[in-house]
Design an enzyme around this catalytic site. Sequence first.
Site, mmCIF file in Angstrom:
data_model
loop_
_atom_site.group_PDB
_atom_site.id
_atom_site.type_symbol
_atom_site.label_atom_id
_atom_site.label_comp_id
_atom_site.label_asym_id
_atom_site.label_seq_id
_atom_site.Cartn_x
_atom_site.Cartn_y
_atom_site.Cartn_z
ATOM 1 C CG HIS A 185 62.832 9.258 26.778
ATOM 2 N ND1 HIS A 185 62.823 8.593 27.930
ATOM 3 C CD2 HIS A 185 61.823 9.171 25.944
ATOM 4 C CE1 HIS A 185 61.373 8.189 27.873
ATOM 5 N NE2 HIS A 185 60.727 8.593 26.595
HETATM 6 C C1 UD1 Z 1 58.877 8.269 21.996
HETATM 7 C C2 UD1 Z 1 57.525 8.547 22.635
HETATM 8 C C3 UD1 Z 1 57.375 8.554 24.016
HETATM 9 C C4 UD1 Z 1 58.175 7.119 24.476
HETATM 10 C C5 UD1 Z 1 59.581 7.114 23.977
HETATM 11 C C6 UD1 Z 1 60.259 5.761 24.125
HETATM 12 C C7 UD1 Z 1 55.665 10.439 21.388
HETATM 13 C C8 UD1 Z 1 55.392 11.417 21.540
HETATM 14 N N1 UD1 Z 1 57.036 9.803 22.294
HETATM 15 O O1 UD1 Z 1 59.643 9.537 22.312
HETATM 16 O O2 UD1 Z 1 55.949 8.649 24.548
HETATM 17 O O3 UD1 Z 1 58.228 7.047 26.150
HETATM 18 O O4 UD1 Z 1 59.372 7.137 22.474
HETATM 19 O O5 UD1 Z 1 61.615 6.047 23.950
HETATM 20 O O6 UD1 Z 1 55.464 9.355 20.492
HETATM 21 N N2 UD1 Z 1 65.255 9.355 17.484
HETATM 22 C C9 UD1 Z 1 66.569 8.782 16.742
HETATM 23 N N3 UD1 Z 1 66.306 7.318 16.422
HETATM 24 C C10 UD1 Z 1 65.064 6.548 16.723
HETATM 25 C C11 UD1 Z 1 64.066 7.320 17.409
HETATM 26 C C12 UD1 Z 1 64.006 8.597 18.002
HETATM 27 O O7 UD1 Z 1 67.559 9.272 16.657
HETATM 28 O O8 UD1 Z 1 65.199 5.450 16.324
HETATM 29 C C13 UD1 Z 1 65.709 10.561 17.721
HETATM 30 C C14 UD1 Z 1 65.075 11.604 16.766
HETATM 31 O O9 UD1 Z 1 66.096 12.544 17.071
HETATM 32 C C15 UD1 Z 1 63.816 12.229 17.084
HETATM 33 C C16 UD1 Z 1 63.879 12.254 18.472
HETATM 34 O O10 UD1 Z 1 64.461 11.028 18.798
HETATM 35 O O11 UD1 Z 1 63.567 13.382 16.540
HETATM 36 C C17 UD1 Z 1 62.391 11.907 19.084
HETATM 37 O O12 UD1 Z 1 61.827 10.847 18.625
HETATM 38 P P1 UD1 Z 1 60.361 10.564 18.880
HETATM 39 O O13 UD1 Z 1 59.819 9.213 18.363
HETATM 40 O O14 UD1 Z 1 59.668 11.846 18.335
HETATM 41 O O15 UD1 Z 1 60.124 10.321 20.483
HETATM 42 P P2 UD1 Z 1 60.757 9.737 21.546
HETATM 43 O O16 UD1 Z 1 61.662 10.956 22.575
HETATM 44 O O17 UD1 Z 1 61.620 8.452 21.282
#
Ligand code: UD1
Length: 362
Positions: free
Chosen positions: A207
């Site tokens: 991820h």
């Molecule tokens: C985040 C953290 C990372 C952690 C990870 C655990 C940051 C920069 N990164 O990464 O350190 O290891 O969480 O999972 O804070 N999305 C969904 N549903 C959700 C959440 C995310 O669809 O409930 C998708 C969306 O497309 C979003 C993308 O995931 O744009 C990225 O989500 P984001 O919270 O930015 O970072 P993670 O990759 O989850």
Amino acid sequence: MKVLSIVGARPQLVKLAPIAAAFAATDHEHVIVHTGQHYDADLSDVFFSGLGIPDPDVHLGIGSGSHGVQTGRTLAALDPVLAEQRPDWVLVYGDTNSTLAGALSAVKMHLPVAHLEAGLRSFNRQMPEEHNRVLTDHCADLLLAPTEEAMRHLAAEGLAARAVLAGDVMVDVCLRVRDTVLAGGQPRFELPEGIDPDAPYLLATLHRAENTDDPRRLATLVAALAELPVPVALLAHPRLVARADEYGIKLAGGSLHVGRPLPYAGMVAAVLGSVGVVTDSGGLQKEAYLLDRPCTTLRPETEWVETLHDDWNRLVPDPTALGGQGWVETVTRPAPSAGRGTPYGDGRAAQNVVRILAEHAR
Ligand code: UD1
């Protein structure tokens, strides 16, 4: 003492579980603020219900966005909450955008901030998590380090006076849940379709932005997993699914079987049922180590360097560089016979955290 925990993403909910339980056993007041960085039920709700965490007192509903938008929205939304609550400590966890926003908001309001899991470093300045950790450590008043290595990093950055070795709260929750699973008390968990839980399988997650956001790199990693001679259960994070869709990369195929993320107890059971783990997650590397499964980490570096000792964990930045046979031998290597010490503590870190916070409260 009143402590306000700020969480938002899946790994923070895992760390919150033992902390919330430790507070519940005391007279201290514990307030939980969920930023809403993770909003899918698979990444958030199931962790509250599955780990017995009390419902958040405040939910900010921030959601997804660019780093600036996500961090900025969280900052703005926290101001009135912190102004109203005025806790003795704001406790922030790990390395996400919610961590950084929580720490910044608190220092601006002159509220004492403690950082749980302080001092971890990948020394990779491309990672959003690395910016978040370094900035949070430098603005926090109390640095709760999980390991001796983390204490050394903090000392090297001139932060020794604010640092205390607390141990790793993830050991608390991992070992507790492992014991429940082994005692047969775990709820049923769903492995991806096509995975036989009674036959050998590898458990995989992917991820991190470095792996998912570059189409060529993502395609290479997916192809490498698909060609393995053992079935691979890929528990796909929504970020991975979104990027693969966007780039037209098909995740399922060959040995690769794709399923949804699992709740925590399901994840622990799935690791225990596997012959090994392939991941880019920080937490899962350590869970594999604690649960006696060899891990292959699809990154050039790890913050959890203790897992590398005796080959429990191996770093593979580029599977193709190993050649087909080398890649297969790496991910399917058996668990090492060497025992491990307890570099992450004895499973009582959350109690240490509560005690240290009380001792250092103004
Ligand atoms: C985040 C953290 C990372 C952690 C990870 C655990 C940051 C920069 N990164 O990464 O350190 O290891 O969480 O999972 O804070 N999305 C969904 N549903 C959700 C959440 C995310 O669809 O409930 C998708 C969306 O497309 C979003 C993308 O995931 O744009 C990225 O989500 P984001 O919270 O930015 O970072 P993670 O990759 O989850």
